[in-house]
Design an enzyme around this catalytic site. Structure first.
Site, PDB file in Angstrom:
ATOM      1  N   HIS A 123      -7.219  -6.347  52.346  1.00 18.55           N
ATOM      2  CA  HIS A 123      -6.579  -7.599  52.725  1.00 18.55           C
ATOM      3  C   HIS A 123      -6.909  -8.749  51.783  1.00 18.55           C
ATOM      4  O   HIS A 123      -6.588  -9.902  52.062  1.00 18.55           O
ATOM      5  CB  HIS A 123      -6.971  -7.975  54.152  1.00 18.55           C
ATOM      6  CG  HIS A 123      -5.923  -8.767  54.869  1.00 18.55           C
ATOM      7  ND1 HIS A 123      -5.970 -10.135  54.995  1.00 18.55           N
ATOM      8  CD2 HIS A 123      -4.773  -8.385  55.480  1.00 18.55           C
ATOM      9  CE1 HIS A 123      -4.920 -10.561  55.668  1.00 18.55           C
ATOM     10  NE2 HIS A 123      -4.171  -9.529  55.977  1.00 18.55           N
ATOM     11  N   ASP A 184      -9.101 -14.756  62.491  1.00 19.09           N
ATOM     12  CA  ASP A 184      -7.831 -14.773  63.224  1.00 19.09           C
ATOM     13  C   ASP A 184      -7.172 -13.400  63.237  1.00 19.09           C
ATOM     14  O   ASP A 184      -6.375 -13.099  64.122  1.00 19.09           O
ATOM     15  CB  ASP A 184      -6.877 -15.789  62.599  1.00 19.09           C
ATOM     16  CG  ASP A 184      -7.272 -17.226  62.920  1.00 19.09           C
ATOM     17  OD1 ASP A 184      -7.837 -17.459  64.006  1.00 19.09           O
ATOM     18  OD2 ASP A 184      -7.026 -18.115  62.091  1.00 19.09           O
ATOM     19  N   GLU A 295      -8.205 -24.754  67.025  1.00 19.15           N
ATOM     20  CA  GLU A 295      -7.561 -24.713  65.716  1.00 19.15           C
ATOM     21  C   GLU A 295      -6.407 -25.717  65.709  1.00 19.15           C
ATOM     22  O   GLU A 295      -6.278 -26.548  66.607  1.00 19.15           O
ATOM     23  CB  GLU A 295      -7.066 -23.300  65.370  1.00 19.15           C
ATOM     24  CG  GLU A 295      -8.169 -22.342  64.969  1.00 19.15           C
ATOM     25  CD  GLU A 295      -7.671 -21.107  64.252  1.00 19.15           C
ATOM     26  OE1 GLU A 295      -6.473 -21.056  63.882  1.00 19.15           O
ATOM     27  OE2 GLU A 295      -8.473 -20.166  64.039  1.00 19.15           O
TER      28      GLU A 295
END
Length: 540
Positions: A123, A184, A295
């Site tokens: 990733h 997240d 957030e």
């Protein structure tokens, strides 16, 4: 961070000594400049001798195996911009496989130019987990190692560095426990996020994931298997946490746990003014009796915004919500969550109402939802599944993550959201503050000097063949304009998941910690074998 019971430390020390552990988040390759005063420091990709494979690998006695064919997948990542082909991929079945491989390369000394990169779920966005003509270690091959969960006064999970956080969540949940801090996106490896920081909406309270680790098992660039913690080999422990893979490969981690809630009250509200959003965010992160997750994000020129969210959220006042118009405006969203168990629902609702009454959002935009704890934490995976079905997941992702001092965030927001990115965005723009007093300053992670700083993440996706505003080059140009503005205005910004093309840029990023970083590299990976894709050090 605290410590597990001493009996655990002694037990693990004995075991580990027997054989002996990471976004949410722009290489110049051969154009990089050489460092002038250190023989092994360089930001460029090494110029390798021409060889198609590494024959001696087949002579190693391993539990796993090397693959020399069908390894193209290891030459790409989530960013889908850099593709550096390795010579082989190691699929380890034991920690000894990793140790033996790196030790063999280390023992070859300066006669070899082979590098090694640990690859988790792939990733990274700028080739950080690639190794041109080197060896990629597929860390997910270590997933089969059993997780061990301790249920005492200081609960913890002992887990493989190649395990995915989503699997950690499911396994610890069986015992009513869960890690305290998350990213997240949970389909990332434990070792991968701990090598960076691991930041999400819980960081204001618990710090990043690297703040919640008791112990690591690490394979250094010498092939040594070392157990480290605050009490044992502390320099390596703090160096590896947030160390961008430069000092060792995390093969196991002992991670702190807490009691896991069953449910989440998930809330979104909107603001017309950034100042009101930031004031409310800073108020919430400074209060002990606050939400459990905080957030926010920026919304530029979106149509029918509240209607788009109605599949997941319900407006408190449907009539007012139906009259809200978002077209053509830049809006700011506060996203918050309160954790609870079903028998605590009434108390939770009362506390939530009290907290909301102190905020300055647009009343008609209050949206709420109740979901399971697992569903909330794994929310991004739902979006991934949808994008994959449309063929929109494996596109270029020119992401940029910045850490901005509180004193400069208004200046940043005014220029970036009011000018540079005023016409729209090609993906989410996250923005939320954290309290640095909750973070351990001994790790390798570099943050702004101020106690409160903002995380701003531009999570763009580029249309593969477009030359317009949604094209890769246009997004990269905008990113560079933002960086140029930050530098010119002297905002004191630091990159998270940093990437630089010149040695002096890396040195400026680390600032006063640069000498410590270089010394650790010299100590634990003197030939610069590890993590060449970061382009910080050159293979010696």
């Amino acid at each position: 961070m605290g410590s597990p019971p001493s009996s655990f430390i002694k037990q693990k020390a004995i075991i580990f000594l027997g054989f002996f552990m990471v976004l949410f988040l722009c290489s110049l390759a051969d154009k990089s400049e050489l460092c002038s005063n250190s023989s092994f420091l360089n930001s460029s990709v090494p110029s390798y001798k021409s060889f198609s494979n590494i024959p001696w690998l087949e002579t190693l006695n391993l539990d796993g195996y090397f693959s020399f064919d069908d390894i193209e997948h290891a030459a790409k990542d989530f960013g889908n911009r850099y593709h550096f082909q390795p010579s082989a991929v190691l699929y380890p079945k034991s920690v000894a496989d990793i140790s033996s491989t790196i030790k063999y390369i280390f023992d070859m000394g300066s006669t070899s130019e082979i590098t090694v990169a640990a690859r988790g779920h792939g990733h990274s966005v700028q080739g950080q987990a690639q190794a041109h003509r080197g060896i990629i270690i597929n860390m997910e091959s270590l997933q089969g190692t059993e997780m061990r969960i301790h249920m005492g006064e200081t609960p913890y999970v002992d887990v493989s560095g190649g395990e995915l956080w989503i699997n950690v969540l499911h396994e610890t949940g069986k015992y009513g426990l869960a890690p305290k801090s998350w990213t997240d996106y949970l389909h990332l490896t434990v070792g991968g996020t701990l090598s960076n920081a691991g930041i999400s909406g819980q960081a204001f309270r618990h710090g990043p994931q690297i703040n919640n680790v008791y112990q690591l098992e690490v394979i250094t660039g010498k092939g040594e298997a070392i157990t480290c913690s605050e009490q044992q080999n502390a320099d390596l422990f703090y160096g590896v946490l947030g160390g961008l893979g430069q000092f060792g490969i995390i093969t196991r981690a002992v991670v702190s746990l807490e009691r896991a809630p069953k449910m989440v009250k998930w809330i979104r509200v909107l603001y017309y003014e950034f100042s009101k959003l930031s004031n409310d965010q800073e108020y919430l992160i400074s209060s002990e009796k606050s939400f459990d997750y905080i957030e926010g994000f920026v919304i530029i020129n979106r149509t029918g915004l509240l209607n788009n969210w109605r599949t997941s959220f319900s407006p408190k006042d449907p009539l007012q919500a139906s009259q809200f118009i978002s077209d053509g405006r830049t809006l700011y969203c506060l996203e918050i969550a309160k954790y609870f168990n079903p028998d605590e629902s009434d108390i939770m609702n009362q506390k939530t109402e009290e907290l909301l009454s102190e905020l300055s959002y647009i009343p008609s935009t209050l949206l709420m939802s109740e979901v399971s704890y697992v569903e909330f934490l794994d929310r991004v995976h739902v979006s991934e599944t949808k994008l994959r079905t449309k063929g929109l997941w494996e596109v270029p992702h020119p992401w940029m993550n910045l850490l901005i001092p509180r004193s400069k965030i208004s200046e940043f927001a005014q220029e970036v959201f009011g000018n540079i990115r005023s016409e729209g965005s090609n993906g989410p723009i996250l923005i939320y503050p954290v309290n640095k007093s909750k973070w351990n300053n001994r790790t390798s992670l570099i943050t702004p000097a101020e106690n409160i700083f903002y995380i701003v993440a531009f999570l763009s996706s580029a249309a593969p063949s477009s030359t317009g505003k949604d094209g890769l080059q246009q997004i990269l140009t905008q990113n560079q304009k933002i960086l140029d503005f930050c530098a010119k205005a002297n905002l004191g910004v630091k990159q998270y998941l940093p990437h630089y093309g010149k040695q002096e840029e890396w040195q400026a990023h680390f600032g006063t910690q640069w000498e410590v970083f270089v010394q650790r590299k010299s100590t634990y990976d003197p030939y610069a074998i590890l993590a060449p894709g970061q382009r910080i050090f050159r293979r010696k």
